[in-house]
Design an enzyme around this catalytic site. Sequence first.
Site, PDB file in Angstrom:
ATOM      1  N   LEU A 267    -156.147  72.105  -2.828  1.00 45.32           N
ATOM      2  CA  LEU A 267    -157.407  72.568  -2.258  1.00 45.32           C
ATOM      3  C   LEU A 267    -157.570  71.849  -0.925  1.00 45.32           C
ATOM      4  CD1 LEU A 267    -159.583  74.537  -3.299  1.00 45.32           C
ATOM      5  CD2 LEU A 267    -160.906  72.567  -4.043  1.00 45.32           C
ATOM      6  N   ASP A 268    -157.825  72.614   0.127  1.00 45.39           N
ATOM      7  CA  ASP A 268    -157.956  72.015   1.459  1.00 45.39           C
ATOM      8  C   ASP A 268    -159.008  70.917   1.469  1.00 45.39           C
ATOM      9  OD1 ASP A 268    -156.082  73.744   2.441  1.00 45.39           O
ATOM     10  OD2 ASP A 268    -157.496  75.041   3.489  1.00 45.39           O
ATOM     11  N   ASN A 269    -158.786  69.941   2.319  1.00 50.13           N
ATOM     12  CA  ASN A 269    -159.760  68.871   2.516  1.00 50.13           C
ATOM     13  C   ASN A 269    -161.138  69.443   2.838  1.00 50.13           C
ATOM     14  OD1 ASN A 269    -160.752  66.152   3.287  1.00 50.13           O
ATOM     15  ND2 ASN A 269    -160.651  66.959   5.364  1.00 50.13           N
ATOM     16  N   THR A 271    -162.437  72.300   2.008  1.00 50.60           N
ATOM     17  CA  THR A 271    -162.957  73.227   0.999  1.00 50.60           C
ATOM     18  C   THR A 271    -163.532  72.465  -0.184  1.00 50.60           C
ATOM     19  OG1 THR A 271    -161.243  74.808   1.631  1.00 50.60           O
ATOM     20  CG2 THR A 271    -162.357  75.198  -0.459  1.00 50.60           C
ATOM     21  N   ARG A 381    -158.622  81.383   5.250  1.00 52.02           N
ATOM     22  CA  ARG A 381    -159.176  81.056   6.557  1.00 52.02           C
ATOM     23  C   ARG A 381    -158.525  81.900   7.657  1.00 52.02           C
ATOM     24  NH1 ARG A 381    -158.678  74.556   6.226  1.00 52.02           N
ATOM     25  NH2 ARG A 381    -159.702  74.625   8.280  1.00 52.02           N
TER      26      ARG A 381
END
Length: 447
Positions: A267-269, A271, A381
Amino acid sequence: MLLVPSSSSPSVSMSTLARAGRQEGRRLLCAGTSSSPSSVSCSLSSPPPLPIANTTTVSTSRGGLGGSEHLRGQRRVVGPLAPAPAPFAASVLGRRLRHGMTSGATMDGDPGPSAPGLDAANLLIRGDGVRGDTLDDTLAHAGLSLQQRADVLAAHPPLAAVYDLTQEVQPRINYLRFLHDNDRLGGESVASCIARQPQSLERDFNLVHECEHFSVVNKPWCVRLDTPRGWPGKTRFTPKYPGDLSVEDWLERRHPHWDTVRFCHQLDNATSGVLVAASSKQAAGAAAKLFRERKARKSYLAIVFGHPAADEWTVEARMGKDLEDPKGFRERVDESDAGKACETRFRVLQRGALTLEGKFKGVLVSKVEVTPVTGRRHQIRVHAAHSGHPIVGDNAYSEDRDSFRTFLHAHVLEMPFEAPKGARDPGAWGTRRWVAPEPASFAAAIG
């Protein structure tokens, strides 16, 4: 095919969408921004212009709460470094050393395996954090006036009712101070940022589910995972401010008996939302198999710029690395044979206007449900920006440096587990559905 309206959406022809895309492109050109020539836009919003970043180049704009540009200065440490709490240090230090780490988290812009540990080399990092024995004292120490403190508490009630002062509120203020110290707030003070957008203090670590096999965390935005892989003897993760806690740190404190933290997916930083960690190799393997075979079903919430013409649409643009990004962080649409096949489905849940105080207040925005069929890095994104509707606050793929967060949230994760071979409790498996509720920051951003 780049953008396919769903059969269940209002009747919208491809010629209509293409015409909207051409009109959007002309408007963006007049506004001094550019978009991918193959983008198909569903938005014909009014000025101010949508902050759509060029998807093939790196933005060098500074400032904004979510900025990720590195400074070209010498790293300094101000004040004494705060030691980790004794119980945590005792329970985790051995694992940290085995990982090749001596400290906690890092941030967006990590140069990656080619230069481990250099992410903090040019940053000003404070050793002292904001002080205060009470929430009011803490906000006062951060520079907020009595009236500002009252307004912030009224606008963001979880500050007093939900968040832990020392583990959540003060670290988030320290994070904003870090951004300010490194010229990432566009010259605005920390107190002004908090007063203008009180939800910038949103930081709530909590569990969605916990059992013998899994801990499912509702990850706050701008908090890293931090489990290193294959980097023995190397230092990659360095704390940027007092209280810079990763999800790995948080889980290690909660589960000191775990030999290591095993994240089952990424999971992206930037998000927030559902993140699954496993207690054993067996459980991690069962979850990884579902992601690998695309049986795990994921649903996200996002707030995007513009009002899409269709209620539902699908983006199937292929993706690859943005070779023009010197940091190697960004992805881009790549329709060549080298690009990887991707598919993302969007569905509009609400149309409105941005209500955050700042540069883009009043701009048309929409809340959308996003279902990624594939799972490429930054896929949602990139596909959102490619379809003409970049995510609010996404400093990598839009021109928005004013909103305090990237408005992307991992909302639902459904996992149809089969009991692993030799499982002691086969009846404990089956389909699991985990939901991280919509963050309060979303409701505060659209109206």
